[in-house]
Design a protein around this motif. Structure first.
Motif, PDB file in Angstrom:
ATOM      1  N   PRO A  65       0.807  -1.232   0.000  1.00 39.83           N
ATOM      2  CA  PRO A  65       0.000   0.000   0.000  1.00 39.83           C
ATOM      3  C   PRO A  65       0.841   1.283   0.000  1.00 39.83           C
ATOM      4  O   PRO A  65       0.282   2.372   0.046  1.00 39.83           O
ATOM      5  CB  PRO A  65      -0.825  -0.119   1.285  1.00 39.83           C
ATOM      6  N   ILE A  68      -0.122   4.043  -2.567  1.00 40.24           N
ATOM      7  CA  ILE A  68      -1.420   4.643  -2.276  1.00 40.24           C
ATOM      8  C   ILE A  68      -1.279   5.649  -1.122  1.00 40.24           C
ATOM      9  O   ILE A  68      -1.843   6.753  -1.159  1.00 40.24           O
ATOM     10  CB  ILE A  68      -2.415   3.524  -1.858  1.00 40.24           C
ATOM     11  N   ILE A  69      -0.498   5.256  -0.117  1.00 37.92           N
ATOM     12  CA  ILE A  69      -0.294   6.120   1.047  1.00 37.92           C
ATOM     13  C   ILE A  69       0.529   7.347   0.660  1.00 37.92           C
ATOM     14  O   ILE A  69       0.201   8.480   1.025  1.00 37.92           O
ATOM     15  CB  ILE A  69       0.413   5.326   2.174  1.00 37.92           C
TER      16      ILE A  69
ATOM     17  N   PHE B 118      -7.606  -6.452   1.860  1.00 35.03           N
ATOM     18  CA  PHE B 118      -8.800  -5.619   1.933  1.00 35.03           C
ATOM     19  C   PHE B 118      -8.638  -4.256   1.268  1.00 35.03           C
ATOM     20  O   PHE B 118      -9.544  -3.760   0.598  1.00 35.03           O
ATOM     21  CB  PHE B 118      -9.240  -5.428   3.384  1.00 35.03           C
ATOM     22  N   TRP B 119      -7.455  -3.624   1.461  1.00 29.85           N
ATOM     23  CA  TRP B 119      -7.310  -2.291   0.876  1.00 29.85           C
ATOM     24  C   TRP B 119      -7.354  -2.348  -0.646  1.00 29.85           C
ATOM     25  O   TRP B 119      -7.863  -1.419  -1.290  1.00 29.85           O
ATOM     26  CB  TRP B 119      -6.039  -1.596   1.388  1.00 29.85           C
ATOM     27  N   ILE B 122     -11.125  -2.762  -1.577  1.00 26.98           N
ATOM     28  CA  ILE B 122     -11.902  -1.506  -1.500  1.00 26.98           C
ATOM     29  C   ILE B 122     -11.660  -0.656  -2.746  1.00 26.98           C
ATOM     30  O   ILE B 122     -12.597  -0.119  -3.336  1.00 26.98           O
ATOM     31  CB  ILE B 122     -11.533  -0.734  -0.212  1.00 26.98           C
ATOM     32  N   ILE B 123     -10.396  -0.573  -3.173  1.00 24.75           N
ATOM     33  CA  ILE B 123     -10.092   0.171  -4.404  1.00 24.75           C
ATOM     34  C   ILE B 123     -10.794  -0.467  -5.599  1.00 24.75           C
ATOM     35  O   ILE B 123     -11.368   0.221  -6.448  1.00 24.75           O
ATOM     36  CB  ILE B 123      -8.564   0.222  -4.633  1.00 24.75           C
ATOM     37  N   VAL B 157     -16.092   4.073  -1.545  1.00 25.87           N
ATOM     38  CA  VAL B 157     -15.014   3.930  -0.572  1.00 25.87           C
ATOM     39  C   VAL B 157     -15.601   3.712   0.820  1.00 25.87           C
ATOM     40  O   VAL B 157     -15.189   2.804   1.556  1.00 25.87           O
ATOM     41  CB  VAL B 157     -14.097   5.172  -0.587  1.00 25.87           C
ATOM     42  N   LEU B 161     -15.224   0.487   3.360  1.00 29.81           N
ATOM     43  CA  LEU B 161     -14.777   0.514   4.760  1.00 29.81           C
ATOM     44  C   LEU B 161     -15.780  -0.203   5.661  1.00 29.81           C
ATOM     45  O   LEU B 161     -15.403  -0.926   6.590  1.00 29.81           O
ATOM     46  CB  LEU B 161     -14.570   1.960   5.220  1.00 29.81           C
ATOM     47  N   TRP B 164     -15.370  -3.906   5.277  1.00 29.58           N
ATOM     48  CA  TRP B 164     -14.200  -4.356   6.024  1.00 29.58           C
ATOM     49  C   TRP B 164     -14.504  -4.431   7.528  1.00 29.58           C
ATOM     50  O   TRP B 164     -14.191  -5.423   8.189  1.00 29.58           O
ATOM     51  CB  TRP B 164     -13.031  -3.399   5.742  1.00 29.58           C
TER      52      TRP B 164
END
Lengths: 211, 211, 211
Positions: A65, A68-69, B118-119, B122-123, B157, B161, B164
């Motif tokens: 990530p 993205i961060i 998970f991240w 979500i994207i 988004v 969340l 999740w």
């Protein structure tokens, strides 16, 4: 170890500068935070994503990530500190050039690692470094700036040729990568410093007007 | 069985509403039937196709012709009944919101099924729901509307969340999917009802004008 | 052998004509050599690349440098001989039509070889022949011309239906390919000769103005 750290730092500086470029262009068009974030992401990871899709592998940004961060930090930076960013424009330019050079090298090396021939690797290096900016301009409804103004992608192509020459001459890979990195940086800096640009194509009407 | 039927009906309503959106935008630019069809297809299947390409799997629409047929019906509907469609605009809006919510959930679930964290899921949910509209705007030579006007992708988004959070709290998958679906719908409806939008990014000139 | 030679010649003529189309459009927008080259590449290989990515296979142009070289020749041709190219516009049109027809057939055959059903193969034939021009128009910041002016993609669709009909009627593959090739060529020539175009979609306002 030390070497990996240096590469990571350059990569994050480059990603940050690329994201900043996308977000500031979005701000100039009055996009909202989400639009700015997407434009930042597009510049930061767009080129590498196209490369990875063509190499039939999972896009690199899906494995960690950090990109993205890094783009999120860039978004907050533009949102809150834009008024202090203009005086730093030389710093952005240098970081952006570092990013271009590093992404070019990374694109070449990844393609070679996937067994692609050198001419494909050079194209992939060029795509990794410069396609993100094209996606940004398409999303912003602008004509891509690298198609009519700046020497940008040609620096990647030249870097790719140098990489190929070095490997052919049996240079060690680390040295080759460093030389390529420097060639891309120097090309871009010289092009901007001395206003070097490629010749413009003339349309039929212009060709006949001249005579 | 009953549940599958409900999902299929929502999916077709959503696909239809997405296609209608693409075709009506194309009509406003005087595209012909083919151009309208391509814009309809772009909205209906564009996001899911980008997701599937990044997941290195065959795009979902290549496994059944239902999406192509649904878009063809939408094209005929706009071509022959456009004059009666405007008064139904609230219905289109509701169907479009259903589509957004369902595609978001579908995008999250498919990504998780492919072993993504998970991240990334979500994207991918966000891309599945909203990238089609961006492709439509690029094809129509407009600035993407979701970048400067509507809360659209942010609803995805937020939904992601919530998905999740529910899974982390050990909710059963069906309940999680329904809650996420409702959250996306409610977010979008509230945003439109109360004119909620994200802050606009300011360019350097604007920041300095203020002072 | 002889047959392979004919196919190769048509393929190179088609690629050359496609690249010329991209480069001349770029010249009309005052792009530089690099921008022209990218636009030429986009038209020449864009459609086939999208097809190959969706079929989850390596893009065709990465297996041989001939397409990259052919586009480079096209770039030099436009850069130095543009003033003599306008009178040859009928030749470009014929080559472009050959390219469209051949790429359509190639797209259909490759998709069938990958085990796709016929309706997917027809869509892939259409994408192979006509998506490159759409990418060109997006890069040039124009509305895609095939969406509101020319019969172009419909010729591919018709060709695809003929291919399907021939195979269903047990025609040999070679004959089927030739018939499809000719159908696409004739469709496009007739459409241009007799100014045949698809009906334009009407927006809500226009529909109500009429009454």
């Amino acid at each position: 170890m030390n070497q990996d750290l240096i590469i990571s730092i350059i990569e994050m500086l480059g990603t940050f500068a690329f994201a900043i470029s996308g977000i500031r262009h979005a701000a100039a068009k009055h996009f909202d935070w989400f639009g700015g974030y997407v434009c930042g992401i597009a510049v930061a990871i767009g080129g590498g994503t196209i490369r990875d899709v063509m190499l039939s592998t999972t896009p690199f940004w899906m494995t960690t990530p950090i990109y993205i961060i890094c783009t999120a930090v860039a978004l907050l930076t533009v949102a809150f500190f834009e008024r202090w960013m203009e005086p730093l424009k030389n710093a952005w330019f240098v970081f952006d050039t570092f990013g271009l050079a590093l992404f070019t090298v990374a694109g070449i090396q990844k393609s070679l690692a996937f067994g692609q021939p050198f001419w494909v690797a050079i194209i992939m290096g060029c795509i990794t470094g410069s396609a993100g900016g094209v996606i940004r301009d398409v999303l912003l409804n602008n004509e891509p700036v690298i198609f009519h103004k700046e020497i940008y992608a040609m620096a990647c192509v030249l870097g790719g040729l140098v990489y190929w020459a070095c490997i052919t001459l049996n240079c060690p890979v680390e040295l080759t990568a460093i030389v390529t990195f420097l060639v891309v940086c120097v090309c871009r800096l010289l092009a901007v410093r001395y206003h070097i640009s490629l010749p413009i194509l003339k349309s039929y009407e212009e060709n006949n007007k001249q005579e």
